[in-house]
Structure formats: structure tokens, C-alpha cells
Design an enzyme around this catalytic site. Structure first.
Site, PDB file in Angstrom:
ATOM      1  N   ASN A  94     -20.139   4.088  22.590  1.00 17.30           N
ATOM      2  CA  ASN A  94     -19.404   3.599  21.415  1.00 17.30           C
ATOM      3  C   ASN A  94     -18.485   4.666  20.852  1.00 17.30           C
ATOM      4  OD1 ASN A  94     -20.045   0.766  20.298  1.00 17.30           O
ATOM      5  ND2 ASN A  94     -22.035   1.510  21.019  1.00 17.30           N
TER       6      ASN A  94
ATOM      7  N   LEU B 282     -29.718   8.422  15.765  1.00 20.38           N
ATOM      8  CA  LEU B 282     -31.094   7.947  15.584  1.00 20.38           C
ATOM      9  C   LEU B 282     -31.884   8.621  14.475  1.00 20.38           C
ATOM     10  CD1 LEU B 282     -32.031   7.392  19.333  1.00 20.38           C
ATOM     11  CD2 LEU B 282     -30.884   5.869  17.719  1.00 20.38           C
TER      12      LEU B 282
ATOM     13  N   HIS C 235     -25.692  -1.421  14.286  1.00 18.92           N
ATOM     14  CA  HIS C 235     -27.065  -1.704  14.715  1.00 18.92           C
ATOM     15  C   HIS C 235     -27.018  -2.817  15.757  1.00 18.92           C
ATOM     16  CE1 HIS C 235     -31.397  -1.597  14.394  1.00 18.92           C
ATOM     17  NE2 HIS C 235     -31.381  -2.913  14.480  1.00 18.92           N
TER      18      HIS C 235
ATOM     19  N   ASP D 247     -31.168   1.063   8.029  1.00 21.65           N
ATOM     20  CA  ASP D 247     -30.669  -0.289   8.317  1.00 21.65           C
ATOM     21  C   ASP D 247     -30.669  -1.240   7.127  1.00 21.65           C
ATOM     22  OD1 ASP D 247     -30.397   0.552  10.959  1.00 21.65           O
ATOM     23  OD2 ASP D 247     -32.420  -0.084  11.472  1.00 21.65           O
TER      24      ASP D 247
ATOM     25  N   GLU E  60     -20.113  -4.701  20.623  1.00 26.07           N
ATOM     26  CA  GLU E  60     -19.866  -3.427  19.926  1.00 26.07           C
ATOM     27  C   GLU E  60     -18.482  -2.880  20.273  1.00 26.07           C
ATOM     28  OE1 GLU E  60     -24.370  -1.787  19.268  1.00 26.07           O
ATOM     29  OE2 GLU E  60     -23.337  -1.061  21.048  1.00 26.07           O
TER      30      GLU E  60
HETATM   31  C1  GAR Z   1     -25.783   1.105  20.479  1.00 28.39           C
HETATM   32  O1  GAR Z   1     -26.140  -0.134  21.026  1.00 28.39           O
HETATM   33  C2  GAR Z   1     -26.034   1.115  18.980  1.00 28.39           C
HETATM   34  O2  GAR Z   1     -25.881  -0.119  18.384  1.00 28.39           O
HETATM   35  C3  GAR Z   1     -27.474   1.550  18.932  1.00 28.39           C
HETATM   36  O3  GAR Z   1     -27.604   2.521  19.927  1.00 28.39           O
HETATM   37  C4  GAR Z   1     -26.714   2.196  20.994  1.00 28.39           C
HETATM   38  C5  GAR Z   1     -25.978   3.461  21.371  1.00 28.39           C
HETATM   39  O4  GAR Z   1     -25.232   3.269  22.543  1.00 28.39           O
HETATM   40  N1  GAR Z   1     -27.817   2.054  17.621  1.00 28.39           N
HETATM   41  C6  GAR Z   1     -29.021   1.921  17.099  1.00 28.39           C
HETATM   42  O5  GAR Z   1     -29.952   1.394  17.692  1.00 28.39           O
HETATM   43  C7  GAR Z   1     -29.188   2.466  15.695  1.00 28.39           C
HETATM   44  N2  GAR Z   1     -30.389   1.974  15.090  1.00 28.39           N
HETATM   45  P1  GAR Z   1     -24.101   4.327  22.929  1.00 28.39           P
HETATM   46  O6  GAR Z   1     -24.724   5.716  22.783  1.00 28.39           O
HETATM   47  O7  GAR Z   1     -23.757   4.021  24.357  1.00 28.39           O
HETATM   48  O8  GAR Z   1     -22.947   4.129  22.004  1.00 28.39           O
END
Ligand code: GAR
Length: 189
Positions: free
Chosen positions: A15, A86, A105, A146, A175
């Protein structure tokens, strides 16, 4: 005026990379730094590729908050985007950036949020739940995991045959489509 955004990420950082690439030709936004709590996270590889300095802070620094705040001030950061970050955001930062910190999220909050509900854990829980839909929630960050005000949600169908990986793929697609757009609409005017 250019808005300076710091991205916080703990994992792969897909992301984060997608956001930065989406605004490459937009002078309204600058991404001076990426911040992580994990030295070995793949986000650092991505950061090199997209030419953004990335830094790791310890859990203790994130608990205190002050070392991070000092660092953000040095780079004159205006806003923070959590993209797969996190740890809990310290109150010092929440107070210093009112309505200027947002998170994504990978579920439809208030379902499947809170401590321990991140990344794959969320998709496993959704797959086991029998729910017929999942999605994404983009929200302001407050002192509780959250629970900040919701800015935007998008849904995707979940089929009984979907594995957690299949749900994750659908959610990631949402996303990538919506997170940069929402950032642009929120802070680009
Ligand atoms: C994403 O899906 C985001 O929504 C989630 O972690 C992933 C990170 O993916 N976030 C959470 O779970 C926060 N509670 P990425 O590192 O490939 O962007």
C-alpha cells in the site's frame, strides 16, 4: 502548498508503494519519509526502489512517542498515513496531529477490528465467519485501535469457497483502488 506525508508501515508495504506511485506527478503531496517498527520488513526494500528514506524505531520509541514526534518535526511532516502499521499510535502523536492521521483496515469496521486483528488474521476470521462480504475501512486514528471516525468503506463479496488468501486479494485490490484516491480527496484541496 505541498503537504508532507509520513507513511508508517510494518510489513510488505504494498500500500505504501502504491500510494507513493499514485502521487508521483502530483506536486500537492510529498512523501519525505517512511517509518517502520521492523528493521527486516519488506517495506524497506520498496522504499529504496521508490527513493524514499525509511527508518526503523523501536517499540519503546513508539510507546513513548516523543522520539518519533521529534523526528517527524525535523522533516516538517503535516500528516501521517498508516499503511499496514501494526503498533498502537502513541497519544503524543495523536495530540500533535489532530485529524491528520489516517489508517486503512482490511475489513468492514466495526467488525473484525481491535488489538490482534491485522492482515491475515482478519481474513482468516472473515473466512471462518460465514460472512458474505468483506472490504476496507479508511478511518481517522484515535487512541483506541480501529475506533476512529470512519472516512470511507468499500465492500467486496465473500464466497463460501473463498480462502483467506482469496479474500486478501480482493481486499488488497480495493485498497490499491481507493486509498490514494481518498487521501487525495481528503487533503488535496
Ligand atoms: C493491508 O491489507 C492493511 O489493510 C492491513 O495490513 C495490510 C498491509 O499490507 N492493515 C491492518 O491490518 C491494520 N490493522 P501491505 O503491507 O502490503 O500494504
Amino acid at each position: 502548498m505541498t503537504l508532507k506525508i509520513a507513511i508508517f508501515a510494518s510489513g510488505s508495504g504494498s500500500n505504501a508503494e502504491n500510494i507513493v506511485r499514485s502521487f508521483l506527478n502530483d506536486s500537492k503531496f510529498e512523501f519525505p519519509i517512511i517509518i517502520s517498527n521492523k528493521e527486516d520488513a519488506f517495506i524497506h526494500e520498496r522504499a529504496k526502489k521508490i527513493n524514499i528514506p525509511s527508518f526503523t524505531f523501536s517499540r519503546e520509541d513508539f510507546v513513548k512517542g516523543e522520539p518519533i514526534l521529534t523526528f517527524l518535526k525535523k522533516y516538517e511532516i503535516d500528516c501521517i498515513v498508516l499503511a499496514g502499521f501494526l503498533l498502537k499510535v502513541p497519544e503524543v502523536l495523536i495530540n500533535a496531529f489532530p485529524a491528520k492521521i489516517i489508517n486503512i483496515h482490511p475489513a468492514l469496521l466495526p467488525k473484525y477490528g481491535g488489538k490482534g486483528m491485522y492482515g491475515h488474521h482478519v481474513h482468516e476470521t472473515v473466512a471462518a465467519s460465514g460472512d458474505t462480504e468483506s472490504g476496507i475501512t479508511i478511518h481517522y486514528v484515535n487512541a483506541c485501535y480501529d475506533e476512529g471516525n470512519i472516512i470511507f468503506q468499500a465492500k467486496c463479496p465473500v464466497l463460501p469457497t473463498d480462502t483467506p488468501d482469496m479474500i486478501a486479494d480482493k481486499v488488497h485490490a480495493l485498497e490499491y483502488e481507493h486509498f490514494p484516491r481518498v487521501i487525495g480527496e481528503l487533503w488535496g484541496n
